[in-house]
Design a protein around this motif. Sequence first.
Motif, PDB file in Angstrom:
ATOM      1  N   PRO A   1       0.814  -1.224   0.000  1.00 55.61           N
ATOM      2  CA  PRO A   1       0.000   0.000   0.000  1.00 55.61           C
ATOM      3  C   PRO A   1       0.854   1.284   0.000  1.00 55.61           C
ATOM      4  CG  PRO A   1      -0.714  -1.496   1.747  1.00 55.61           C
ATOM      5  CD  PRO A   1       0.480  -2.120   1.097  1.00 55.61           C
ATOM      6  N   ILE A   2       2.037   1.224   0.640  1.00 54.13           N
ATOM      7  CA  ILE A   2       2.922   2.407   0.647  1.00 54.13           C
ATOM      8  C   ILE A   2       3.437   2.648  -0.780  1.00 54.13           C
ATOM      9  CG2 ILE A   2       5.081   3.394   1.535  1.00 54.13           C
ATOM     10  CD1 ILE A   2       4.692   1.639   4.076  1.00 54.13           C
ATOM     11  N   LEU A   3       3.920   1.582  -1.432  1.00 52.69           N
ATOM     12  CA  LEU A   3       4.424   1.712  -2.806  1.00 52.69           C
ATOM     13  C   LEU A   3       3.311   2.196  -3.737  1.00 52.69           C
ATOM     14  CD1 LEU A   3       6.878   1.263  -4.705  1.00 52.69           C
ATOM     15  CD2 LEU A   3       5.942  -1.002  -5.197  1.00 52.69           C
ATOM     16  N   GLY A   4       2.097   1.730  -3.481  1.00 50.02           N
ATOM     17  CA  GLY A   4       0.944   2.142  -4.295  1.00 50.02           C
ATOM     18  C   GLY A   4       0.776   3.657  -4.314  1.00 50.02           C
ATOM     19  N   GLN A   5       1.079   4.309  -3.189  1.00 48.41           N
ATOM     20  CA  GLN A   5       0.955   5.776  -3.130  1.00 48.41           C
ATOM     21  C   GLN A   5       2.039   6.460  -3.954  1.00 48.41           C
ATOM     22  OE1 GLN A   5      -1.744   7.429  -1.808  1.00 48.41           O
ATOM     23  NE2 GLN A   5      -2.328   5.275  -1.852  1.00 48.41           N
ATOM     24  N   ILE A   6       3.260   5.910  -3.906  1.00 45.90           N
ATOM     25  CA  ILE A   6       4.356   6.469  -4.722  1.00 45.90           C
ATOM     26  C   ILE A   6       3.975   6.354  -6.199  1.00 45.90           C
ATOM     27  CG2 ILE A   6       6.788   6.171  -5.399  1.00 45.90           C
ATOM     28  CD1 ILE A   6       7.324   5.069  -2.539  1.00 45.90           C
ATOM     29  N   ASP A   7       3.474   5.146  -6.570  1.00 48.33           N
ATOM     30  CA  ASP A   7       3.155   4.885  -7.976  1.00 48.33           C
ATOM     31  C   ASP A   7       1.949   5.672  -8.465  1.00 48.33           C
ATOM     32  OD1 ASP A   7       5.297   3.237  -7.978  1.00 48.33           O
ATOM     33  OD2 ASP A   7       4.168   1.372  -7.963  1.00 48.33           O
ATOM     34  N   SER A   8       0.971   5.860  -7.582  1.00 46.85           N
ATOM     35  CA  SER A   8      -0.247   6.562  -8.026  1.00 46.85           C
ATOM     36  C   SER A   8       0.067   8.015  -8.389  1.00 46.85           C
ATOM     37  CB  SER A   8      -1.338   6.504  -6.952  1.00 46.85           C
ATOM     38  OG  SER A   8      -0.970   7.330  -5.862  1.00 46.85           O
ATOM     39  N   MET A   9       1.177   8.529  -7.861  1.00 46.00           N
ATOM     40  CA  MET A   9       1.573   9.907  -8.182  1.00 46.00           C
ATOM     41  C   MET A   9       2.651   9.945  -9.262  1.00 46.00           C
ATOM     42  SD  MET A   9       1.400  11.803  -4.577  1.00 46.00           S
ATOM     43  CE  MET A   9      -0.055  11.671  -3.555  1.00 46.00           C
ATOM     44  N   GLY A  10       3.021   8.769  -9.792  1.00 46.12           N
ATOM     45  CA  GLY A  10       4.001   8.724 -10.881  1.00 46.12           C
ATOM     46  C   GLY A  10       5.390   9.182 -10.464  1.00 46.12           C
ATOM     47  N   LEU A  11       5.782   8.852  -9.219  1.00 42.17           N
ATOM     48  CA  LEU A  11       7.063   9.332  -8.686  1.00 42.17           C
ATOM     49  C   LEU A  11       8.124   8.244  -8.730  1.00 42.17           C
ATOM     50  CD1 LEU A  11       5.641  11.043  -5.465  1.00 42.17           C
ATOM     51  CD2 LEU A  11       6.354  12.205  -7.555  1.00 42.17           C
ATOM     52  N   THR A  12       9.382   8.650  -8.775  1.00 39.86           N
ATOM     53  CA  THR A  12      10.498   7.726  -8.564  1.00 39.86           C
ATOM     54  C   THR A  12      11.546   8.455  -7.719  1.00 39.86           C
ATOM     55  OG1 THR A  12      12.043   6.175  -9.592  1.00 39.86           O
ATOM     56  CG2 THR A  12      11.749   8.277 -10.725  1.00 39.86           C
ATOM     57  N   ASN A  13      12.590   7.725  -7.301  1.00 42.44           N
ATOM     58  CA  ASN A  13      13.603   8.262  -6.383  1.00 42.44           C
ATOM     59  C   ASN A  13      12.957   8.782  -5.097  1.00 42.44           C
ATOM     60  OD1 ASN A  13      15.257   7.606  -8.508  1.00 42.44           O
ATOM     61  ND2 ASN A  13      16.443   9.466  -8.432  1.00 42.44           N
ATOM     62  N   VAL A  14      12.038   7.941  -4.574  1.00 45.75           N
ATOM     63  CA  VAL A  14      11.293   8.298  -3.361  1.00 45.75           C
ATOM     64  C   VAL A  14      11.307   7.102  -2.401  1.00 45.75           C
ATOM     65  CG1 VAL A  14       9.003   8.868  -2.425  1.00 45.75           C
ATOM     66  CG2 VAL A  14       9.753   9.922  -4.547  1.00 45.75           C
ATOM     67  N   LEU A  15      11.517   7.403  -1.110  1.00 47.15           N
ATOM     68  CA  LEU A  15      11.403   6.410  -0.041  1.00 47.15           C
ATOM     69  C   LEU A  15      10.321   6.885   0.920  1.00 47.15           C
ATOM     70  CD1 LEU A  15      12.476   4.139   2.012  1.00 47.15           C
ATOM     71  CD2 LEU A  15      14.018   5.904   2.860  1.00 47.15           C
ATOM     72  N   ILE A  16       9.421   5.975   1.299  1.00 46.48           N
ATOM     73  CA  ILE A  16       8.462   6.290   2.374  1.00 46.48           C
ATOM     74  C   ILE A  16       8.596   5.210   3.443  1.00 46.48           C
ATOM     75  CG2 ILE A  16       6.050   6.599   3.059  1.00 46.48           C
ATOM     76  CD1 ILE A  16       5.417   7.555   0.272  1.00 46.48           C
TER      77      ILE A  16
END
Length: 200
Positions: free
Chosen positions: A82-97
């Motif tokens: 679910p955390i990765l899903g949020q990164i992907d839903s915004m079309g981001l890369t080079n991001v850690l949550i």
Amino acid sequence: MAADKYTTIAANGQGDFRDRGSKFLAYAYPIASQQDIKEKLQALKKEHPKAVHHCYAWRLGMDGTQYRTNDDGEPAGSAGKPILGQIDSMGLTNVLIVVVRYFGGTLLGVPGLINAYKTSAAMALEGLPRTEKWVERQYELSFDYPAMGEVLYLLRQCEATIYKQDLQLFCIVNAGIPVAHAAAYLQKLTDIRGMSIKEV
């Protein structure tokens, strides 16, 4: 998103979500390498030694193909995905949550956990400034000191990122050259006398 650019976040972010006594503290970071990820995780584990879980997800690389999710002891698929899903839903890369959980005594069940990790990750990204960056390839340029002015001028012109420079009698510069401009600028750089270029 154009293929020669990628989108990442321009600042750190935080989110704080609570459900039935459990606290979910989310931290979003722009990252450039796996070393960054290690350092951020270690720092958070020091900052929150009493937390029961440090779940996280990251996506790295200009084509976004490197990624990892970690449930850190939560039921499989209930935290990292679910955390990765949020990164992907915004079309981001080079991001850690990273979401740090303090257990509140009540089990939330898998649907409750998915919601908590998803919501806290979304809160950490909410309102963060985004930045578009060029997709780059890294090169090591070696050249004689007199050519330095010309080399740095060309690198500035093509919006390269300088990662490392050692400017002595003989100079070495590690630079990320945007793929979109690489062919033209590599040709100009190669034309400089005594220049040697290798891809890193």
